[in-house]
Design a protein around this motif. Sequence first.
Motif, PDB file in Angstrom:
ATOM      1  N   HIS A  41       0.816  -1.213   0.000  1.00 18.11           N
ATOM      2  CA  HIS A  41       0.000   0.000   0.000  1.00 18.11           C
ATOM      3  C   HIS A  41       0.851   1.265   0.000  1.00 18.11           C
ATOM      4  CE1 HIS A  41      -4.303  -1.215   0.991  1.00 18.11           C
ATOM      5  NE2 HIS A  41      -3.667  -2.354   0.819  1.00 18.11           N
ATOM      6  N   TYR A  42       1.883   1.277   0.853  1.00 14.69           N
ATOM      7  CA  TYR A  42       2.579   2.525   1.148  1.00 14.69           C
ATOM      8  C   TYR A  42       4.071   2.524   0.820  1.00 14.69           C
ATOM      9  CZ  TYR A  42      -1.690   2.873   3.922  1.00 14.69           C
ATOM     10  OH  TYR A  42      -2.995   2.877   4.318  1.00 14.69           O
ATOM     11  N   ARG A  43       4.598   1.363   0.352  1.00 16.47           N
ATOM     12  CA  ARG A  43       6.028   1.257   0.040  1.00 16.47           C
ATOM     13  C   ARG A  43       6.899   1.607   1.240  1.00 16.47           C
ATOM     14  NH1 ARG A  43       6.159   4.616  -5.704  1.00 16.47           N
ATOM     15  NH2 ARG A  43       4.184   3.792  -6.545  1.00 16.47           N
ATOM     16  N   ASP A  44       6.453   1.185   2.413  1.00 19.24           N
ATOM     17  CA  ASP A  44       7.176   1.533   3.637  1.00 19.24           C
ATOM     18  C   ASP A  44       7.509   0.279   4.421  1.00 19.24           C
ATOM     19  OD1 ASP A  44       8.376   3.130   5.529  1.00 19.24           O
ATOM     20  OD2 ASP A  44       6.512   3.930   6.368  1.00 19.24           O
ATOM     21  N   ASP A  45       8.532   0.383   5.283  1.00 19.89           N
ATOM     22  CA  ASP A  45       8.804  -0.661   6.251  1.00 19.89           C
ATOM     23  C   ASP A  45       7.706  -0.659   7.310  1.00 19.89           C
ATOM     24  OD1 ASP A  45      11.141  -1.069   4.850  1.00 19.89           O
ATOM     25  OD2 ASP A  45      12.398   0.037   6.288  1.00 19.89           O
ATOM     26  N   ALA A  46       7.635  -1.732   8.059  1.00 25.35           N
ATOM     27  CA  ALA A  46       6.662  -1.830   9.145  1.00 25.35           C
ATOM     28  C   ALA A  46       7.394  -1.944  10.471  1.00 25.35           C
ATOM     29  CB  ALA A  46       5.757  -3.041   8.947  1.00 25.35           C
ATOM     30  N   ILE A  47       6.999  -1.127  11.437  1.00 25.66           N
ATOM     31  CA  ILE A  47       7.521  -1.267  12.793  1.00 25.66           C
ATOM     32  C   ILE A  47       6.583  -2.204  13.539  1.00 25.66           C
ATOM     33  CG2 ILE A  47       6.335   0.845  13.558  1.00 25.66           C
ATOM     34  CD1 ILE A  47       8.618   1.218  15.582  1.00 25.66           C
ATOM     35  N   VAL A  48       7.162  -3.162  14.256  1.00 23.88           N
ATOM     36  CA  VAL A  48       6.402  -4.207  14.941  1.00 23.88           C
ATOM     37  C   VAL A  48       6.727  -4.129  16.427  1.00 23.88           C
ATOM     38  CG1 VAL A  48       5.942  -6.676  15.093  1.00 23.88           C
ATOM     39  CG2 VAL A  48       6.507  -5.642  12.870  1.00 23.88           C
ATOM     40  N   GLN A  49       5.761  -3.665  17.212  1.00 24.12           N
ATOM     41  CA  GLN A  49       5.956  -3.489  18.648  1.00 24.12           C
ATOM     42  C   GLN A  49       5.100  -4.487  19.422  1.00 24.12           C
ATOM     43  OE1 GLN A  49       4.655   0.614  18.743  1.00 24.12           O
ATOM     44  NE2 GLN A  49       6.745   1.356  19.048  1.00 24.12           N
ATOM     45  N   PRO A  50       5.601  -4.996  20.543  1.00 28.80           N
ATOM     46  CA  PRO A  50       4.719  -5.770  21.416  1.00 28.80           C
ATOM     47  C   PRO A  50       3.505  -4.936  21.800  1.00 28.80           C
ATOM     48  CG  PRO A  50       6.995  -6.019  22.105  1.00 28.80           C
ATOM     49  CD  PRO A  50       6.979  -4.934  21.066  1.00 28.80           C
ATOM     50  N   TYR A  51       2.329  -5.541  21.734  1.00 30.31           N
ATOM     51  CA  TYR A  51       1.121  -4.820  22.108  1.00 30.31           C
ATOM     52  C   TYR A  51       1.168  -4.494  23.597  1.00 30.31           C
ATOM     53  CZ  TYR A  51      -3.746  -3.864  23.204  1.00 30.31           C
ATOM     54  OH  TYR A  51      -4.910  -3.286  23.660  1.00 30.31           O
ATOM     55  N   VAL A  52       0.847  -3.251  23.946  1.00 34.95           N
ATOM     56  CA  VAL A  52       0.802  -2.853  25.355  1.00 34.95           C
ATOM     57  C   VAL A  52      -0.618  -2.438  25.708  1.00 34.95           C
ATOM     58  CG1 VAL A  52       3.225  -2.199  25.519  1.00 34.95           C
ATOM     59  CG2 VAL A  52       1.563  -0.495  24.774  1.00 34.95           C
ATOM     60  N   ASP A  53      -1.045  -2.855  26.865  1.00 32.60           N
ATOM     61  CA  ASP A  53      -2.402  -2.579  27.328  1.00 32.60           C
ATOM     62  C   ASP A  53      -2.489  -1.140  27.830  1.00 32.60           C
ATOM     63  OD1 ASP A  53      -5.018  -3.058  27.842  1.00 32.60           O
ATOM     64  OD2 ASP A  53      -4.700  -4.362  29.573  1.00 32.60           O
ATOM     65  N   GLY A  54      -3.713  -0.688  28.084  1.00 31.67           N
ATOM     66  CA  GLY A  54      -3.905   0.628  28.675  1.00 31.67           C
ATOM     67  C   GLY A  54      -4.800   1.532  27.852  1.00 31.67           C
ATOM     68  N   ARG A  55      -4.951   2.762  28.352  1.00 31.08           N
ATOM     69  CA  ARG A  55      -5.744   3.779  27.665  1.00 31.08           C
ATOM     70  C   ARG A  55      -4.828   4.709  26.883  1.00 31.08           C
ATOM     71  NH1 ARG A  55      -9.470   6.442  32.234  1.00 31.08           N
ATOM     72  NH2 ARG A  55     -10.411   7.481  30.405  1.00 31.08           N
ATOM     73  N   ASN A  56      -5.356   5.222  25.778  1.00 29.49           N
ATOM     74  CA  ASN A  56      -4.585   6.153  24.959  1.00 29.49           C
ATOM     75  C   ASN A  56      -4.516   7.521  25.627  1.00 29.49           C
ATOM     76  OD1 ASN A  56      -4.201   4.282  22.834  1.00 29.49           O
ATOM     77  ND2 ASN A  56      -6.250   4.705  22.073  1.00 29.49           N
ATOM     78  N   VAL A  57      -3.315   8.096  25.623  1.00 29.59           N
ATOM     79  CA  VAL A  57      -3.081   9.409  26.231  1.00 29.59           C
ATOM     80  C   VAL A  57      -2.338  10.291  25.251  1.00 29.59           C
ATOM     81  CG1 VAL A  57      -1.780  10.644  28.023  1.00 29.59           C
ATOM     82  CG2 VAL A  57      -3.099   8.597  28.620  1.00 29.59           C
ATOM     83  N   ARG A  58      -2.755  11.550  25.172  1.00 35.55           N
ATOM     84  CA  ARG A  58      -2.048  12.552  24.395  1.00 35.55           C
ATOM     85  C   ARG A  58      -1.536  13.628  25.348  1.00 35.55           C
ATOM     86  NH1 ARG A  58      -2.235  14.547  19.233  1.00 35.55           N
ATOM     87  NH2 ARG A  58      -2.004  12.357  18.707  1.00 35.55           N
ATOM     88  N   ALA A  59      -0.255  13.911  25.256  1.00 35.20           N
ATOM     89  CA  ALA A  59       0.346  15.007  26.018  1.00 35.20           C
ATOM     90  C   ALA A  59       0.737  16.099  25.037  1.00 35.20           C
ATOM     91  CB  ALA A  59       1.563  14.519  26.790  1.00 35.20           C
ATOM     92  N   SER A  60       0.301  17.313  25.287  1.00 32.96           N
ATOM     93  CA  SER A  60       0.539  18.438  24.380  1.00 32.96           C
ATOM     94  C   SER A  60       1.266  19.551  25.105  1.00 32.96           C
ATOM     95  CB  SER A  60      -0.792  18.976  23.831  1.00 32.96           C
ATOM     96  OG  SER A  60      -1.525  17.966  23.165  1.00 32.96           O
ATOM     97  N   PHE A  61       2.109  20.250  24.342  1.00 34.41           N
ATOM     98  CA  PHE A  61       2.856  21.355  24.943  1.00 34.41           C
ATOM     99  C   PHE A  61       3.054  22.475  23.938  1.00 34.41           C
ATOM    100  CE2 PHE A  61       6.724  23.650  26.120  1.00 34.41           C
ATOM    101  CZ  PHE A  61       6.453  23.959  27.443  1.00 34.41           C
ATOM    102  N   LEU A  62       2.808  23.696  24.383  1.00 39.03           N
ATOM    103  CA  LEU A  62       3.144  24.905  23.635  1.00 39.03           C
ATOM    104  C   LEU A  62       3.678  25.917  24.629  1.00 39.03           C
ATOM    105  CD1 LEU A  62       3.170  26.574  21.018  1.00 39.03           C
ATOM    106  CD2 LEU A  62       0.863  27.357  21.596  1.00 39.03           C
ATOM    107  N   SER A  63       4.894  26.372  24.401  1.00 42.37           N
ATOM    108  CA  SER A  63       5.523  27.324  25.301  1.00 42.37           C
ATOM    109  C   SER A  63       5.150  28.739  24.871  1.00 42.37           C
ATOM    110  CB  SER A  63       7.050  27.143  25.285  1.00 42.37           C
ATOM    111  OG  SER A  63       7.656  28.035  26.188  1.00 42.37           O
TER     112      SER A  63
END
Length: 369
Positions: free
Chosen positions: A199-221
């Motif tokens: 589809h994308y002509r890209d490599d694939a990163i394969v990570q062990p699945y980790v449990d939990g809730r999704n979190v976004r941390a944002s910062f603007l100084s």
Amino acid sequence: MTPKTIGRPTLILVHESEAACRRRLAAAGFVEPCISEITSYLAQSTDMEPEFGMLERACAERGVAFRPIALDDAPASFQDCDPATTLVWTLTDGIAYFRGGAAPALARLYGLPTIGADDSVSALCQDKFRAGSVMRALGLPAPAAGLARGGEWIVPPPASASGYFVKPNRLGAKIGIWEDSRCASPAGALELSRRIHAHYRDDAIVQPYVDGRNVRASFLSVEPRAGMERLGICFVDSGSDFQTMADSMALYGETGTRAREEGSRSEPRLHAVCGVQPRADRAIRDIAARLIGGLGLADVFSMDLRVEADDIVHLIEFEVCPGLPCFDFRAYCLENWGLELAEAMAATAANRLIRDPSLSAGEAHRSMP
């Protein structure tokens, strides 16, 4: 050569459009729907353009001129700018399908100060496998990973009883692409890598699945010396385990605009982590501070994390060009700074160009503690 523009402090916002990227992908032999899927990662450019007028007015109120510049026009525009009165802000990034990562490097070539981390960090964060390796070397809780190319291992993944999560290595910063991006075995991960390559002509990163809730941390100084007390950390609850390509396209860019007009757009809910898991909140602030000290993150960035119920934190990715017009970053600006997005951006620029003469614009990106 045209004389340099000297005088009024000026914020330059460099952006690559979806249309420009679509033309290049088509010329390179990509076809639909892959073209639309790939270009959807430039949705912040599409979503920001209607607000250029608001940003110009907000800057003018603070004594700053505003110039939005298409990425292709940046080299010619930069050579006419005065480093003493110019600040460059890169809206869209990329080192593979997209080219925004060239903007910080161009700014450095012409001696222009920038908002955000330097160009080397901009390039690093776009390669998930390399970025993860650096984060783990810094002692940060980033999952170990394997790397596959079209069904062949470049680096095998570690053993994982919980299965694996598979995504393109250089395409944006999503937590997933398809609904089956989570798989049970290395063989399943290799099959997903074949699909990603097709589809994308890209490599694939394969990570062990980790449990939990999704979190976004944002910062603007907004204030140059703002510290981790200004980091906004929220659970992002969308009703699913992870965000897919289809989910993202329904929120942002041209597809998201149509969904909003049709009334079918549903934004995930945001909940402050500190009110539910204060230990995890403190751990995430420590992670961000270590990224600042170890990698030079500055001014504006975001992090994607997973947080387990027992406060174990997993750092998935970081971004130095977060989607500013996205719902979560707008909410961050209101909650943490009491400002709409355009006002927050204008104040950030004015505070570096005008309000704090003790900080030269060229040193602003190194001012954070």
